[in-house]
Design a protein around this motif. Structure first.
Motif, short mmCIF file in Angstrom:
data_model
loop_
_atom_site.label_atom_id
_atom_site.label_comp_id
_atom_site.label_asym_id
_atom_site.label_seq_id
_atom_site.Cartn_x
_atom_site.Cartn_y
_atom_site.Cartn_z
N GLY A 1 27.41 -44.60 78.18
CA GLY A 1 27.47 -46.01 77.78
C GLY A 1 26.22 -46.56 77.14
N THR A 2 25.40 -45.70 76.56
CA THR A 2 24.14 -46.11 75.94
C THR A 2 23.98 -45.42 74.59
OG1 THR A 2 23.05 -46.44 78.08
CG2 THR A 2 21.62 -46.09 76.17
N GLU A 3 23.52 -46.17 73.59
CA GLU A 3 23.20 -45.60 72.28
C GLU A 3 21.75 -45.90 71.95
OE1 GLU A 3 25.18 -43.71 70.72
OE2 GLU A 3 27.14 -44.21 71.55
N PRO A 4 21.09 -45.05 71.18
CA PRO A 4 19.74 -45.38 70.70
C PRO A 4 19.76 -46.64 69.83
CG PRO A 4 20.22 -43.04 70.39
CD PRO A 4 21.52 -43.71 70.74
N ASP A 5 18.63 -47.31 69.77
CA ASP A 5 18.49 -48.44 68.85
C ASP A 5 18.34 -47.95 67.42
OD1 ASP A 5 18.30 -50.62 70.89
OD2 ASP A 5 16.55 -49.44 71.49
N LEU A 6 17.72 -46.77 67.28
CA LEU A 6 17.47 -46.18 65.97
C LEU A 6 17.66 -44.67 66.06
CD1 LEU A 6 16.33 -46.20 63.03
CD2 LEU A 6 14.03 -46.08 64.04
N THR A 7 18.46 -44.12 65.16
CA THR A 7 18.65 -42.67 65.10
C THR A 7 18.20 -42.16 63.74
OG1 THR A 7 20.49 -42.68 66.67
CG2 THR A 7 20.34 -40.80 65.19
N LEU A 8 17.24 -41.26 63.75
CA LEU A 8 16.70 -40.65 62.53
C LEU A 8 17.34 -39.28 62.38
CD1 LEU A 8 13.12 -41.64 63.56
CD2 LEU A 8 14.27 -42.59 61.56
N ILE A 9 18.16 -39.12 61.34
CA ILE A 9 18.86 -37.86 61.11
C ILE A 9 18.10 -37.06 60.06
CG2 ILE A 9 21.00 -36.77 60.35
CD1 ILE A 9 22.51 -39.17 61.44
N LEU A 10 17.48 -35.96 60.50
CA LEU A 10 16.70 -35.11 59.61
C LEU A 10 17.66 -34.16 58.89
CD1 LEU A 10 14.53 -36.28 61.50
CD2 LEU A 10 13.32 -34.11 61.30
N ASP A 11 17.71 -34.28 57.57
CA ASP A 11 18.67 -33.52 56.77
C ASP A 11 17.95 -32.51 55.88
OD1 ASP A 11 21.30 -32.98 55.58
OD2 ASP A 11 20.45 -33.94 53.80
N PRO B 1 25.59 -46.92 59.61
CA PRO B 1 24.34 -47.12 58.85
C PRO B 1 23.39 -48.10 59.50
CG PRO B 1 26.16 -48.28 57.79
CD PRO B 1 26.77 -47.45 58.89
N GLY B 2 23.87 -48.94 60.40
CA GLY B 2 22.98 -49.88 61.06
C GLY B 2 22.05 -49.21 62.05
N ARG B 3 22.50 -48.10 62.62
CA ARG B 3 21.70 -47.36 63.61
C ARG B 3 21.07 -46.10 63.02
NH1 ARG B 3 23.01 -43.12 67.14
NH2 ARG B 3 25.24 -43.28 66.74
N CYS B 4 21.80 -45.43 62.15
CA CYS B 4 21.37 -44.12 61.65
C CYS B 4 20.66 -44.22 60.30
CB CYS B 4 22.57 -43.19 61.51
SG CYS B 4 23.47 -42.89 63.06
N VAL B 5 19.53 -43.55 60.20
CA VAL B 5 18.78 -43.49 58.94
C VAL B 5 18.62 -42.02 58.57
CG1 VAL B 5 16.59 -43.99 57.79
CG2 VAL B 5 17.55 -45.63 59.44
N LEU B 6 19.04 -41.67 57.36
CA LEU B 6 18.95 -40.29 56.88
C LEU B 6 17.54 -40.02 56.35
CD1 LEU B 6 21.16 -38.09 56.82
CD2 LEU B 6 21.48 -38.64 54.40
N ILE B 7 16.93 -38.94 56.81
CA ILE B 7 15.57 -38.56 56.41
C ILE B 7 15.62 -37.22 55.70
CG2 ILE B 7 13.25 -38.00 57.23
CD1 ILE B 7 13.89 -40.91 57.71
N ASP B 8 15.05 -37.14 54.51
CA ASP B 8 14.98 -35.87 53.77
C ASP B 8 13.94 -34.97 54.43
OD1 ASP B 8 14.75 -33.77 52.02
OD2 ASP B 8 14.15 -34.98 50.29
N ALA B 9 14.42 -33.95 55.15
CA ALA B 9 13.53 -33.07 55.91
C ALA B 9 13.11 -31.83 55.13
CB ALA B 9 14.20 -32.65 57.22
#
Length: 208
Positions: free
Chosen positions: A127-137, A180-188
């Motif tokens: 029942g908990t989600e991160p405030d910010l999720t950084l997805i390394l792609d 998109p409000g929580r997840c940010v795509l990062i060019d890894a």
């Protein structure tokens, strides 16, 4: 969670550099005066670390997807109770290398059509989600080569091979589009310092 700290997760395929970037982000935020707890999944608490060994070691077919979901959730619940919630309640920044999104992708989307089961158990038990999720792609070929080169002994998911990593990448990209409000795509695929600077700027913006 009113009045709590900030909960940040780093996600992505095996070998994308999450552990390194989590450490660099923690160091950078500490240098700016934030109280930071850096952790990981599966693991992060004593009981969860014991479950981790069951999940990341051994042959690929050691567990069914359904069993994996239950094991990951048990580890996550212990992690949440003993580390994440107390730190957030104390106003700290929690940075975790993986959280529930990994289960959504690894077990829910790539090892069978089990996303509904994952979401149902998550809602009832976590029942908990991160405030910010950084997805390394990054390219799955390069990430898999890097992951296997570590020789950590925790290679169970890498041993599923390249097609599995390609499915994982598609799953994480779908997550980024869906939230998109929580997840940010990062060019890894860039240099370590460039990635770290991008991640830090994103985190500071959210903390502000």
């Amino acid at each position: 969670m009113p009045g709590a700290g900030l909960f940040i997760s780093l996600e992505g395929i095996d070998g994308a550099g999450k552990s390194t970037q989590a450490r660099l982000l923690a160091q950078a935020l500490q240098g700016r005066g934030f109280e930071v707890v850096q952790t990981r999944e599966p693991g992060g608490a004593a009981g969860a670390e014991e479950i981790r060994r069951l999940l990341v070691e051994g042959p690929p077919d050691r567990w069914s997807p359904e069993t994996e979901i239950l094991l990951f959730t048990a580890a996550r619940r212990d992690h949440l109770e003993r580390m994440i919630r107390p730190a957030l309640d104390a106003g700290k920044v929690v940075i975790t290398d993986r959280f529930a999104d990994s289960t959504r992708v690894y077990q829910g989307a790539t090892r069978g059509d089990l996303r509904g089961l994952v979401d149902d158990i998550h809602a009832r038990v976590i029942g908990t989600e991160p405030d910010l999720t950084l997805i390394l792609d990054m390219n799955p070929d390069a990430a898999l080569e890097r992951g296997l080169a570590r020789g950590s002994g925790e290679d169970r998911f890498e041993d599923f091979g390249l097609p599995f990593q390609q499915k994982l990448r598609a799953g994480f990209l779908d997550l980024a589009k869906a939230d998109p409000g929580r997840c940010v795509l990062i060019d890894a695929s860039r240099a370590e310092g460039e990635i770290a600077a991008d991640i830090l700027a994103t985190a500071i913006a959210r903390l502000s």
